[in-house]
Motif scaffolding. Structure first.
Motif, PDB file in Angstrom:
ATOM      1  N   THR A   1       5.630  -2.997  -0.608  1.00 41.69           N
ATOM      2  CA  THR A   1       7.056  -3.196  -0.336  1.00 41.69           C
ATOM      3  C   THR A   1       7.728  -3.988  -1.457  1.00 41.69           C
ATOM      4  OG1 THR A   1       6.618  -3.176   2.049  1.00 41.69           O
ATOM      5  CG2 THR A   1       8.728  -4.088   1.323  1.00 41.69           C
ATOM      6  N   SER A   2       7.035  -5.016  -1.956  1.00 42.50           N
ATOM      7  CA  SER A   2       7.616  -5.844  -3.026  1.00 42.50           C
ATOM      8  C   SER A   2       7.924  -5.026  -4.277  1.00 42.50           C
ATOM      9  CB  SER A   2       6.662  -6.993  -3.372  1.00 42.50           C
ATOM     10  OG  SER A   2       5.516  -6.525  -4.069  1.00 42.50           O
TER      11      SER A   2
ATOM     12  N   TYR B   1       1.779   2.176 -10.578  1.00 43.36           N
ATOM     13  CA  TYR B   1       1.402   3.311  -9.721  1.00 43.36           C
ATOM     14  C   TYR B   1       2.285   3.365  -8.469  1.00 43.36           C
ATOM     15  CZ  TYR B   1      -1.252   5.575  -5.979  1.00 43.36           C
ATOM     16  OH  TYR B   1      -1.624   6.340  -4.903  1.00 43.36           O
ATOM     17  N   TYR B   2       2.453   2.221  -7.798  1.00 43.91           N
ATOM     18  CA  TYR B   2       3.243   2.220  -6.570  1.00 43.91           C
ATOM     19  C   TYR B   2       4.735   2.433  -6.842  1.00 43.91           C
ATOM     20  CZ  TYR B   2      -0.950   0.834  -4.136  1.00 43.91           C
ATOM     21  OH  TYR B   2      -2.226   0.822  -3.615  1.00 43.91           O
ATOM     22  N   LYS B   3       5.170   2.108  -8.047  1.00 42.45           N
ATOM     23  CA  LYS B   3       6.569   2.377  -8.416  1.00 42.45           C
ATOM     24  C   LYS B   3       6.823   3.882  -8.495  1.00 42.45           C
ATOM     25  CE  LYS B   3      10.321  -0.009  -9.652  1.00 42.45           C
ATOM     26  NZ  LYS B   3      10.884  -1.089  -8.812  1.00 42.45           N
ATOM     27  N   LEU B   4       5.791   4.640  -8.859  1.00 44.26           N
ATOM     28  CA  LEU B   4       5.923   6.101  -8.918  1.00 44.26           C
ATOM     29  C   LEU B   4       6.134   6.702  -7.530  1.00 44.26           C
ATOM     30  CD1 LEU B   4       3.049   6.904 -11.464  1.00 44.26           C
ATOM     31  CD2 LEU B   4       5.512   6.888 -11.921  1.00 44.26           C
ATOM     32  N   LEU B   5       5.774   5.937  -6.487  1.00 42.09           N
ATOM     33  CA  LEU B   5       5.929   6.397  -5.103  1.00 42.09           C
ATOM     34  C   LEU B   5       7.041   5.627  -4.392  1.00 42.09           C
ATOM     35  CD1 LEU B   5       2.140   6.665  -4.190  1.00 42.09           C
ATOM     36  CD2 LEU B   5       3.750   8.588  -4.337  1.00 42.09           C
ATOM     37  N   ALA B   6       8.001   5.132  -5.149  1.00 49.59           N
ATOM     38  CA  ALA B   6       9.070   4.305  -4.580  1.00 49.59           C
ATOM     39  C   ALA B   6       9.922   5.056  -3.553  1.00 49.59           C
ATOM     40  CB  ALA B   6       9.966   3.773  -5.698  1.00 49.59           C
ATOM     41  N   HIS B   7       9.912   6.381  -3.594  1.00 46.77           N
ATOM     42  CA  HIS B   7      10.704   7.191  -2.665  1.00 46.77           C
ATOM     43  C   HIS B   7       9.963   7.451  -1.350  1.00 46.77           C
ATOM     44  CE1 HIS B   7       8.154   9.765  -5.109  1.00 46.77           C
ATOM     45  NE2 HIS B   7       8.173  10.646  -4.126  1.00 46.77           N
ATOM     46  N   VAL B   8       8.705   7.019  -1.267  1.00 46.55           N
ATOM     47  CA  VAL B   8       7.891   7.202  -0.059  1.00 46.55           C
ATOM     48  C   VAL B   8       7.884   5.888   0.727  1.00 46.55           C
ATOM     49  CG1 VAL B   8       5.609   7.815   0.846  1.00 46.55           C
ATOM     50  CG2 VAL B   8       6.442   8.867  -1.276  1.00 46.55           C
TER      51      VAL B   8
ATOM     52  N   PRO C   1       6.859   2.570   2.539  1.00 45.49           N
ATOM     53  CA  PRO C   1       5.651   1.762   2.351  1.00 45.49           C
ATOM     54  C   PRO C   1       4.590   1.961   3.432  1.00 45.49           C
ATOM     55  CG  PRO C   1       7.598   0.435   1.946  1.00 45.49           C
ATOM     56  CD  PRO C   1       8.079   1.742   2.482  1.00 45.49           C
ATOM     57  N   ILE C   2       5.033   2.147   4.695  1.00 43.28           N
ATOM     58  CA  ILE C   2       4.075   2.311   5.789  1.00 43.28           C
ATOM     59  C   ILE C   2       3.306   3.629   5.646  1.00 43.28           C
ATOM     60  CG2 ILE C   2       5.724   3.416   7.345  1.00 43.28           C
ATOM     61  CD1 ILE C   2       3.013   0.856   8.328  1.00 43.28           C
ATOM     62  N   GLU C   3       3.952   4.641   5.090  1.00 38.13           N
ATOM     63  CA  GLU C   3       3.270   5.921   4.873  1.00 38.13           C
ATOM     64  C   GLU C   3       2.260   5.797   3.737  1.00 38.13           C
ATOM     65  OE1 GLU C   3       4.235  10.692   4.176  1.00 38.13           O
ATOM     66  OE2 GLU C   3       5.860   9.215   4.097  1.00 38.13           O
ATOM     67  N   ILE C   4       2.641   5.077   2.677  1.00 32.59           N
ATOM     68  CA  ILE C   4       1.713   4.841   1.567  1.00 32.59           C
ATOM     69  C   ILE C   4       0.510   4.046   2.061  1.00 32.59           C
ATOM     70  CG2 ILE C   4       1.415   3.743  -0.686  1.00 32.59           C
ATOM     71  CD1 ILE C   4       4.395   4.136  -1.178  1.00 32.59           C
ATOM     72  N   LEU C   5       0.769   3.029   2.889  1.00 37.35           N
ATOM     73  CA  LEU C   5      -0.318   2.215   3.438  1.00 37.35           C
ATOM     74  C   LEU C   5      -1.264   3.060   4.282  1.00 37.35           C
ATOM     75  CD1 LEU C   5      -1.604  -0.568   3.941  1.00 37.35           C
ATOM     76  CD2 LEU C   5      -0.048  -0.835   5.885  1.00 37.35           C
ATOM     77  N   ALA C   6      -0.717   3.965   5.080  1.00 37.18           N
ATOM     78  CA  ALA C   6      -1.555   4.834   5.914  1.00 37.18           C
ATOM     79  C   ALA C   6      -2.451   5.708   5.049  1.00 37.18           C
ATOM     80  CB  ALA C   6      -0.672   5.700   6.812  1.00 37.18           C
ATOM     81  N   HIS C   7      -1.898   6.279   4.001  1.00 37.99           N
ATOM     82  CA  HIS C   7      -2.699   7.103   3.079  1.00 37.99           C
ATOM     83  C   HIS C   7      -3.745   6.246   2.361  1.00 37.99           C
ATOM     84  CE1 HIS C   7      -1.155  11.187   3.179  1.00 37.99           C
ATOM     85  NE2 HIS C   7       0.066  10.700   3.324  1.00 37.99           N
ATOM     86  N   ARG C   8      -3.340   5.068   1.931  1.00 33.36           N
ATOM     87  CA  ARG C   8      -4.278   4.180   1.242  1.00 33.36           C
ATOM     88  C   ARG C   8      -5.455   3.842   2.155  1.00 33.36           C
ATOM     89  NH1 ARG C   8      -2.797  -1.578  -1.818  1.00 33.36           N
ATOM     90  NH2 ARG C   8      -4.870  -1.888  -2.732  1.00 33.36           N
ATOM     91  N   THR C   9      -5.175   3.621   3.423  1.00 31.47           N
ATOM     92  CA  THR C   9      -6.222   3.293   4.387  1.00 31.47           C
ATOM     93  C   THR C   9      -7.191   4.454   4.566  1.00 31.47           C
ATOM     94  OG1 THR C   9      -4.744   1.783   5.573  1.00 31.47           O
ATOM     95  CG2 THR C   9      -6.658   2.602   6.765  1.00 31.47           C
ATOM     96  N   LEU C  10      -6.662   5.651   4.794  1.00 30.30           N
ATOM     97  CA  LEU C  10      -7.519   6.812   5.077  1.00 30.30           C
ATOM     98  C   LEU C  10      -8.311   7.260   3.860  1.00 30.30           C
ATOM     99  CD1 LEU C  10      -5.153   8.925   7.355  1.00 30.30           C
ATOM    100  CD2 LEU C  10      -7.199   7.668   8.027  1.00 30.30           C
ATOM    101  N   TRP C  11      -7.661   7.314   2.704  1.00 36.46           N
ATOM    102  CA  TRP C  11      -8.364   7.752   1.495  1.00 36.46           C
ATOM    103  C   TRP C  11      -9.383   6.705   1.049  1.00 36.46           C
ATOM    104  CZ3 TRP C  11      -8.339  12.648   0.468  1.00 36.46           C
ATOM    105  CH2 TRP C  11      -7.223  13.427   0.763  1.00 36.46           C
ATOM    106  N   SER C  12      -9.091   5.429   1.295  1.00 35.70           N
ATOM    107  CA  SER C  12     -10.061   4.370   0.995  1.00 35.70           C
ATOM    108  C   SER C  12     -11.285   4.506   1.899  1.00 35.70           C
ATOM    109  CB  SER C  12      -9.438   2.986   1.204  1.00 35.70           C
ATOM    110  OG  SER C  12      -8.376   2.769   0.321  1.00 35.70           O
TER     111      SER C  12
END
Length: 298
Positions: free
Chosen positions: A90-91, A24-31, A33-44
């Motif tokens: 990030t990994s 799943y996170y590989k599909l967002l490799a162009h975004v 990581p800090i932006e993905i983390l922010a979305h993960r935090t808010l949507w969670s």
């Protein structure tokens, strides 16, 4: 279906989702990581709040954040889990998913070591040997590759410290995680505001990315709820054993799908870790059986 069987099914499902989440996170490799983390935090946060509302337990959130000590503990847990999430995302993006799987293999042994240091839990010979073998594996990989496996070490230690802090909380896992992401939400909103104001925000840029980012809340919340359900129905030994499915799937995804290189030094280090886990698990299962036999006698 028996309750224990339901618990095992839930545990397997949980670890499968966690183990395959790298795809799943590989599909967002162009975004970023800090932006993905922010979305993960808010949507969670939104997902968990809805769950608590549906359960009629939203008031428990106020109790979790009532005292200064509780707030500090939850804030520390939030720091640890956000660090863990960020490093894992990030990994995946930098092609180090295999090292991430090593981190989650090491985690049970780090947890045992932290338990011994923080709570003076006594370690048996087998457990001490397993921890020592894991340390040798890390040293071997460091000498072989010329650099310490920082991703694995950060993932294992941050998750271990997260569990250590959570052990001292009086509220359940769903309530505590909701409180954690709630405390992180102002930071997440600031990050997303920055990306949006600079015109580089991924959300609303296209429907695919928007859906994937919004789905991060469900991807984070659902396994945790299933994990909580499972731990109430199966023994801790069973939970510990099934949990190895998570890093195993991560390892298979890294080698078979992401095609990350698996060197001689990786082979040696992983073999040592797998041996250490086999020794540790065998010792834990024996202790669990001995404890269950002692209960009827008592």
């Amino acid at each position: 279906m028996r309750e224990a069987t339901k618990g095992i099914v839930a545990m397997v499902a949980t670890c499968t989702v966690w183990g395959l989440s790298g795809i799943y996170y590989k599909l967002l490799a162009h975004v970023p990581p800090i932006e993905i983390l922010a979305h993960r935090t808010l949507w969670s946060c939104a997902f968990f709040a809805l769950v608590l509302l549906a359960q009629g337990r939203i008031s428990m959130l106020g109790r979790a954040l009532a005292g200064r000590r509780s707030v500090l503990s939850i804030a520390l847990a939030a720091l640890m889990i956000s660090t863990n999430w960020f490093v894992f995302i990030t990994s995946i993006q930098v092609g180090r998913a295999m090292e991430a799987s090593l981190g989650y293999y090491i985690f049970p042994l780090v947890a045992v070591l932290l338990g011994a240091l923080a709570f003076r839990e006594r370690l048996g010979r087998a457990q001490l040997f397993a921890v020592g073998l894991a340390l040798c594996a890390v040293v071997t990989l460091t000498l072989g590759l010329g650099v310490p496996p920082w991703i694995a070490l950060v993932l294992a230690s941050s998750f271990g410290l997260y569990g250590l802090v959570k052990k001292g909380l009086s509220v359940g896992p769903v309530v505590s995680v909701t409180a954690e992401v709630l405390l992180l939400s102002p930071i997440a909103l600031t990050v997303l505001w920055y990306f949006h104001s600079s015109g580089n925000g991924a959300f609303t840029a296209n429907w695919r990315d928007s859906l994937l980012l919004a789905f991060s809340g469900i991807l984070t919340g659902t396994p945790l709820i299933m994990f909580s359900y499972a731990t109430k129905r199966v023994t801790l030994a069973t939970v510990g054993l099934v949990q190895y499915l998570n890093p195993t799937l991560q390892f298979l995804v890294a080698t078979l799908i992401f095609l990350e290189p698996f060197s001689f030094w990786h082979a040696v280090a992983f073999a040592m870790i797998w041996t250490a886990l086999a020794i540790y698990t065998t010792a834990s299962l024996r202790q669990d059986r001995a404890a269950r036999r002692a209960v009827p006698r008592a």
